[in-house]
Design an enzyme around this catalytic site. Structure first.
Site, PDB file in Angstrom:
ATOM      1  N   ASP A   9    -117.683 -30.635  14.771  1.00 29.11           N
ATOM      2  CA  ASP A   9    -116.256 -30.491  14.566  1.00 29.11           C
ATOM      3  C   ASP A   9    -115.941 -31.024  13.156  1.00 29.11           C
ATOM      4  O   ASP A   9    -116.710 -31.807  12.595  1.00 29.11           O
ATOM      5  CB  ASP A   9    -115.548 -31.331  15.641  1.00 29.11           C
ATOM      6  CG  ASP A   9    -114.071 -31.440  15.393  1.00 29.11           C
ATOM      7  OD1 ASP A   9    -113.418 -30.408  15.183  1.00 29.11           O
ATOM      8  OD2 ASP A   9    -113.560 -32.586  15.407  1.00 29.11           O
ATOM      9  N   ASP A  11    -112.317 -32.005  11.666  1.00 29.27           N
ATOM     10  CA  ASP A  11    -111.276 -33.050  11.564  1.00 29.27           C
ATOM     11  C   ASP A  11    -111.434 -34.099  12.676  1.00 29.27           C
ATOM     12  O   ASP A  11    -111.477 -33.762  13.858  1.00 29.27           O
ATOM     13  CB  ASP A  11    -109.886 -32.413  11.657  1.00 29.27           C
ATOM     14  CG  ASP A  11    -109.659 -31.372  10.554  1.00 29.27           C
ATOM     15  OD1 ASP A  11    -110.531 -31.212   9.687  1.00 29.27           O
ATOM     16  OD2 ASP A  11    -108.602 -30.718  10.581  1.00 29.27           O
ATOM     17  N   TYR A  20    -103.407 -31.047  10.890  1.00 32.70           N
ATOM     18  CA  TYR A  20    -103.082 -29.858  10.096  1.00 32.70           C
ATOM     19  C   TYR A  20    -103.060 -30.156   8.589  1.00 32.70           C
ATOM     20  O   TYR A  20    -102.016 -30.055   7.937  1.00 32.70           O
ATOM     21  CB  TYR A  20    -101.740 -29.254  10.531  1.00 32.70           C
ATOM     22  CG  TYR A  20    -101.623 -29.074  12.019  1.00 32.70           C
ATOM     23  CD1 TYR A  20    -102.482 -28.203  12.694  1.00 32.70           C
ATOM     24  CD2 TYR A  20    -100.675 -29.780  12.753  1.00 32.70           C
ATOM     25  CE1 TYR A  20    -102.395 -28.039  14.070  1.00 32.70           C
ATOM     26  CE2 TYR A  20    -100.585 -29.616  14.133  1.00 32.70           C
ATOM     27  CZ  TYR A  20    -101.440 -28.753  14.776  1.00 32.70           C
ATOM     28  OH  TYR A  20    -101.347 -28.597  16.149  1.00 32.70           O
ATOM     29  N   CYS A  97    -107.169 -15.886  21.511  1.00 35.72           N
ATOM     30  CA  CYS A  97    -108.338 -15.304  20.861  1.00 35.72           C
ATOM     31  C   CYS A  97    -109.581 -15.704  21.647  1.00 35.72           C
ATOM     32  O   CYS A  97    -109.502 -16.537  22.549  1.00 35.72           O
ATOM     33  CB  CYS A  97    -108.442 -15.826  19.434  1.00 35.72           C
ATOM     34  SG  CYS A  97    -108.814 -17.588  19.376  1.00 35.72           S
TER      35      CYS A  97
HETATM   36 MG   LIG Z   1    -111.474 -33.002  15.869  1.00 37.07          MG
HETATM   37 ZN   LIG Z   2    -109.645 -17.866  17.295  1.00 35.59          ZN
END
Ligand SMILES: [Mg+2]
Ligand SMILES: [Zn+2]
Length: 179
Positions: A9, A11, A20, A97
């Site tokens: 991952d 962040d 963000y 998605c």
């Molecule tokens: Mg994270």
């Molecule tokens: Zn996606």
């Protein structure tokens, strides 16, 4: 010989989570990360799989997202950490998605492209969605969580392989397991 990978991952795992991120100046490595990744990359390919729904939610622009991504890549290069791939899902959850974690799709796509043996690989992240995605893909999982943090609900616990306080500790656990 098949490759092994650490799926990471971004962040809250590699860089400090700033919710963000919209400015390259916000990109900073979590302490201990550079040392950990430099060591482990000799044996495992490093692949980032990151949800960046700030784009899909309209909270950050595509340009801001790309500026942060470019800075991230530049900082990795400057400390000689080589990412084999960086995968992003930019969709908002409502878009439903098929790539957004906890979907395993980004991991599976990367594994196919880079001939990764998933059962010898790890997904490391600081959210349940990371370890769920990892487990669904057939990886080992490490959840990054501050000490004494409750680990998900009972039904979620089956996705958590190991826990670690940060990426550095997670990598040390992988090294120690190999003995
Ligand atoms: Mg994270
Ligand atoms: Zn996606």
């Amino acid at each position: 010989m098949p490759n092994k990978a650490l799926f990471l991952d971004r962040d809250g795992t590699i860089i400090i989570d700033t919710d963000y991120p919209n400015d390259p100046k916000m990109v900073a490595f979590v302490p201990g990360t550079i040392e950990a990744l430099r060591e482990i990359q000799r044996e495992y390919k490093l692949i980032v799989v990151s949800n960046q729904s700030g784009v899909g939610r309209g909270l950050i622009t595509q340009e801001q997202f790309e500026a942060v991504h470019k800075q991230f890549v530049k900082m990795l290069e400057s400390v000689n950490i080589e990412m084999t791939g960086i995968y992003y899902c930019l969709h908002a959850p409502e878009e439903k998605c098929d790539c957004r974690k906890p979907s395993p799709k980004m991991i599976l796509d990367a594994a196919e492209k880079h001939h990764i043996e998933l059962s010898s690989s790890y997904m490391i992240g600081d959210k349940m969605s990371d370890v769920i995605a990892g487990k669904r893909a057939g990886c080992n999982t490490i959840l990054i969580t501050p000490e004494n943090h409750t680990i998900g609900t009972d039904s979620e616990k089956k996705y958590v392989g190991l826990t670690a306080s940060d990426l550095h500790q997670a990598v040390n656990q992988i090294i120690n397991l190999k003995g």
